[in-house]
Design a protein around this motif. Structure first.
Motif, short mmCIF file in Angstrom:
data_model
loop_
_atom_site.label_atom_id
_atom_site.label_comp_id
_atom_site.label_asym_id
_atom_site.label_seq_id
_atom_site.Cartn_x
_atom_site.Cartn_y
_atom_site.Cartn_z
N PHE A 196 1.84 9.74 -11.52
CA PHE A 196 2.51 10.14 -10.28
C PHE A 196 3.44 9.00 -9.87
O PHE A 196 3.00 7.86 -9.75
CB PHE A 196 1.48 10.40 -9.18
CG PHE A 196 2.04 11.07 -7.96
CD1 PHE A 196 2.03 12.43 -7.82
CD2 PHE A 196 2.60 10.30 -6.95
CE1 PHE A 196 2.54 13.04 -6.69
CE2 PHE A 196 3.12 10.90 -5.82
CZ PHE A 196 3.09 12.28 -5.69
N ARG A 197 4.71 9.33 -9.70
CA ARG A 197 5.69 8.26 -9.44
C ARG A 197 6.51 8.57 -8.19
O ARG A 197 6.90 9.73 -7.96
CB ARG A 197 6.62 8.07 -10.63
CG ARG A 197 7.71 7.04 -10.39
CD ARG A 197 8.52 6.75 -11.64
NE ARG A 197 7.81 5.90 -12.58
CZ ARG A 197 8.39 5.16 -13.54
NH1 ARG A 197 9.72 5.17 -13.64
NH2 ARG A 197 7.68 4.43 -14.35
N LYS A 246 -3.87 6.49 -9.76
CA LYS A 246 -2.83 5.47 -9.64
C LYS A 246 -1.50 6.12 -9.28
O LYS A 246 -1.21 7.24 -9.69
CB LYS A 246 -2.68 4.68 -10.95
CG LYS A 246 -3.89 3.83 -11.29
CD LYS A 246 -3.64 3.01 -12.55
CE LYS A 246 -4.85 2.13 -12.87
NZ LYS A 246 -4.62 1.29 -14.09
N ILE A 247 -0.73 5.39 -8.51
CA ILE A 247 0.64 5.81 -8.15
C ILE A 247 1.58 4.69 -8.53
O ILE A 247 1.34 3.51 -8.19
CB ILE A 247 0.76 6.13 -6.65
CG1 ILE A 247 -0.09 7.34 -6.28
CG2 ILE A 247 2.21 6.37 -6.26
CD1 ILE A 247 -0.04 7.70 -4.81
N GLN A 248 2.62 5.03 -9.24
CA GLN A 248 3.66 4.06 -9.57
C GLN A 248 4.82 4.20 -8.59
O GLN A 248 5.26 5.31 -8.30
CB GLN A 248 4.15 4.26 -11.01
CG GLN A 248 3.13 3.89 -12.07
CD GLN A 248 3.70 4.03 -13.48
OE1 GLN A 248 4.62 4.81 -13.71
NE2 GLN A 248 3.15 3.27 -14.41
N VAL A 302 0.82 -1.21 0.00
CA VAL A 302 0.00 0.00 0.00
C VAL A 302 0.86 1.26 0.00
O VAL A 302 2.01 1.25 0.47
CB VAL A 302 -0.94 0.00 1.23
CG1 VAL A 302 -0.16 0.26 2.52
CG2 VAL A 302 -2.08 1.00 1.08
N VAL A 303 0.28 2.33 -0.55
CA VAL A 303 0.82 3.69 -0.41
C VAL A 303 -0.26 4.51 0.30
O VAL A 303 -1.39 4.61 -0.18
CB VAL A 303 1.16 4.32 -1.78
CG1 VAL A 303 1.61 5.78 -1.59
CG2 VAL A 303 2.23 3.52 -2.50
N GLN A 304 0.10 5.07 1.45
CA GLN A 304 -0.82 5.92 2.21
C GLN A 304 -0.42 7.38 2.01
O GLN A 304 0.74 7.74 2.20
CB GLN A 304 -0.76 5.57 3.70
CG GLN A 304 -1.14 4.13 4.01
CD GLN A 304 -1.09 3.84 5.49
OE1 GLN A 304 -2.08 3.92 6.21
NE2 GLN A 304 0.10 3.48 5.98
N VAL A 305 -1.39 8.20 1.65
CA VAL A 305 -1.15 9.62 1.44
C VAL A 305 -1.93 10.38 2.50
O VAL A 305 -3.17 10.41 2.50
CB VAL A 305 -1.59 10.07 0.03
CG1 VAL A 305 -1.22 11.54 -0.19
CG2 VAL A 305 -0.94 9.20 -1.04
N PHE A 306 -1.21 11.01 3.43
CA PHE A 306 -1.83 11.75 4.53
C PHE A 306 -1.97 13.22 4.14
O PHE A 306 -1.06 13.79 3.52
CB PHE A 306 -0.99 11.63 5.79
CG PHE A 306 -0.98 10.24 6.38
CD1 PHE A 306 -1.90 9.87 7.36
CD2 PHE A 306 -0.06 9.29 5.94
CE1 PHE A 306 -1.89 8.59 7.89
CE2 PHE A 306 -0.04 8.02 6.48
CZ PHE A 306 -0.97 7.66 7.44
N PRO A 307 -3.06 13.86 4.55
CA PRO A 307 -3.32 15.27 4.16
C PRO A 307 -2.57 16.28 5.01
O PRO A 307 -2.97 17.44 5.09
CB PRO A 307 -4.82 15.39 4.33
CG PRO A 307 -5.16 14.46 5.43
CD PRO A 307 -4.21 13.29 5.29
N SER A 308 -1.51 15.86 5.68
CA SER A 308 -0.72 16.77 6.51
C SER A 308 0.68 16.17 6.65
O SER A 308 0.93 15.03 6.24
CB SER A 308 -1.36 16.96 7.89
OG SER A 308 -1.47 15.71 8.57
N VAL A 309 1.58 16.96 7.23
CA VAL A 309 2.94 16.50 7.46
C VAL A 309 3.00 15.80 8.81
O VAL A 309 2.76 16.43 9.85
CB VAL A 309 3.94 17.68 7.40
CG1 VAL A 309 5.34 17.21 7.76
CG2 VAL A 309 3.92 18.32 6.03
#
Length: 541
Positions: free
Chosen positions: A522-523, A491-493, A398-405
């Protein structure tokens, strides 16, 4: 000698203090000088004699012959009937009857050791002997799990069942089946367990007695265990197989560890036993398990016998018992910085990837594992500071993208998305670094799960697809005016560069580099950190 010294000393005072000395007589006054000389000479002779006698006495006392005489005299006194009556006899070392200890014949071990020392090749799969514990009733389904990781042309081992099943003709993709020896003669008194634990505990011993050549390690697991055999080799290469070594890991469940032992390798997660230890176990195992009729299963009996041999557990965090149920996302997305070796109870958790069955999920997972076995489930953290985004990557999952730092320390902890085997769902139930799930919908990450994986040169290229969450509309409304992260990216590569051969000796979290764009493609590029890389936060500035 003492008598001579006493007589000589008794005459010395008379030489100096006698009242009838001739030198003091009035008649003898003309000879005064000569008398004084005579008296001085007499004293000198006496003193010299005294010194010579003292030297002679000391030489006799400390001479070897005298010491032997004293020892003989002492032995005679100790043997005297009076001393025997009043002083209890203390037996010598030769007289003490030492109880016989188990002696293990290490002829095979010594031969293996010489092979190990002379063999210039690294540890290979041919040096491993797998003993897979199975059930005849479940084998028809479980064999598909074994097929996912078994390499028939490279590996040796057997599936041990309680009774024979009809083999499929022409199917060479699975290990051969052996029916275990009858274990009904052993006592079993645990009220909650099953006597099959006796049979399974003997697999290591029965595998050893097959006497296959060139074996350095015996690997034990269950038919619902998934092994990463490449990482298994890397982990075992750190140990000396000519010594008694016991490798594995406890459970994730605190209750299970408290009930069994925090220093026991749980069998479902995999156990590695070196050849000399298997040799020693084969000599004592049956007598040993008869001393523990109250134990629950197989791995605790094996641990009890290994403990009698005095061999401690060498813990490796890549072995996973997985005494969990439900959604395993929290563990898979925060794997420890160590080679991933195994998972267990894969049928007791939800499918690893949404939209796929359990078996199809495991097929995709093992495909990623085969392409990049060293880096599977390894983590990386990087940032897009211009958009205030945090990327947490678990390769092959998985790739998790959080909306903050978010800081790395917060991301290292496993999110509690699962329950323990006993049904309890609380952080204190696990011997893991656990955190509660994020409660705010606006702070939850967007998840991109692995969809397909392939090669790009010597690197692995994985495509991760955006997860369809049912509350996306609610999130857009409640979190307005801030939109979800990467709203236009589906999608994320992830390009995963190969890890060095010795990464496992000094593991470090991987580094990544993000392409600063909100549109596809997006890579992310992931690889080992250079020595000048200080950390995720600093490197992403």
């Amino acid at each position: 000698m003492r008598l001579i010294l006493t007589v000589m000393l008794s005459f010395i005072p008379y030489l100096y203090s006698s009242p009838h000395r001739p030198c003091s007589s009035p008649v003898a006054r003309p000879r005064l000088r000569r008398c004084r000389l005579s008296r001085f000479a007499t004293a000198l002779v006496a003193t010299s004699a005294l010194l010579l006698a003292s030297v002679a006495w000391l030489s006799l006392v400390f001479s070897p012959a005298t010491s032997r005489c004293w020892h003989l005299l002492k032995d005679w006194e100790d043997a005297h009937i009076w001393n025997r009556r009043y002083h209890p006899h203390i037996p010598t070392e030769r007289e003490i009857s030492i109880p016989a200890l188990p002696i293990f014949h290490h002829d095979q071990s010594i031969r293996n050791r010489s092979l190990w020392e002379k063999d210039e090749l690294d540890l290979s799969l041919n040096h491993l002997m797998f003993g897979i514990a199975g059930s005849s009733q479940l084998w028809e389904r479980r064999k598909e799990l074994v097929r996912l990781w078994w390499k028939p042309s490279q590996m040796r081992g057997h599936v041990w069942l309680e009774e024979q099943v009809s083999p499929e003709e022409g199917d060479d993709s699975l290990p051969p089946i052996i029916v275990s020896e009858d274990s009904s003669r052993f006592r079993y008194t645990n009220p909650t367990g099953h006597p099959s634990g006796l049979r399974i505990s003997r697999i290591a011993m029965e595998s050893f007695r097959l006497s296959l050549p060139g074996v350095r390690w015996f690997i034990l697991g269950d038919d619902d265990t998934i092994f990463n055999v490449d990482n298994l080799l890397a982990v075992l290469s750190k140990y000396d197989p000519s010594e008694m070594v016991y490798v594995g890991n406890p459970s994730e469940s605190h209750s299970a560890n408290s009930y069994f032992s925090h220093n026991m390798a749980f069998g479902g997660g995999g156990i590695a036993i070196s050849y000399p230890l298997a040799d020693a176990l084969s000599s004592i195992h049956d007598d040993c398990i008869d001393r523990y009729p109250k134990l629950y299963g197989s791995d605790d009996r094996l641990h009890a016998c290994i403990t009698e041999l005095g061999v401690p557990l060498s813990k490796e965090p890549g072995f996973h018992q997985w005494d969990i149920k439900g959604d395993a996302h929290g563990i898979l997305s925060s794997h420890p910085i160590a080679p991933f070796v195994s998972i267990h109870h894969v049928e007791a958790v939800d499918p690893l990837y949404p939209g796929l069955s359990t078996l199809d999920s495991l097929k995709l997972f093992t495909e990623a594992m085969d392409l990049s076995p060293r880096s599977v489930l390894q983590r990386s953290i990087c940032y897009d500071h211009s958009h205030k985004l945090t990327f947490s990557i678990s390769l092959g999952y998985v790739v998790q993208v959080f909306p903050s730092v978010l800081l790395p320390r917060d991301l290292e902890r496993a999110e509690l998305t699962f329950s323990a085997w006993n049904g309890i769902r609380h952080p204190s139930e696990f011997d893991l670094d656990i955190k509660l799930p994020v409660s705010s919908l606006c702070k939850k990450p967007i998840l991109f799960f692995l969809n397909e994986v392939g090669r790009e040169g010597n690197a692995t290229l994985g495509t991760y697809s955006r997860s369809l969450v049912k509350d996306d509309l609610k999130r857009k409304l409640l979190c307005f005016p801030r939109s979800p992260p990467l709203p236009n990216v589906e999608k994320i590569q992830v390009l995963a560069l190969p890890l060095s051969k010795n990464w496992h000796l000094a593991p470090r979290r991987l580094c990544c580099r993000a392409t600063p764009t909100t549109n596809e493609p997006f890579r992310l590029t992931v690889g080992q950190c250079g020595k000048i890389i200080l950390g995720s936060m600093i490197s992403s500035q």
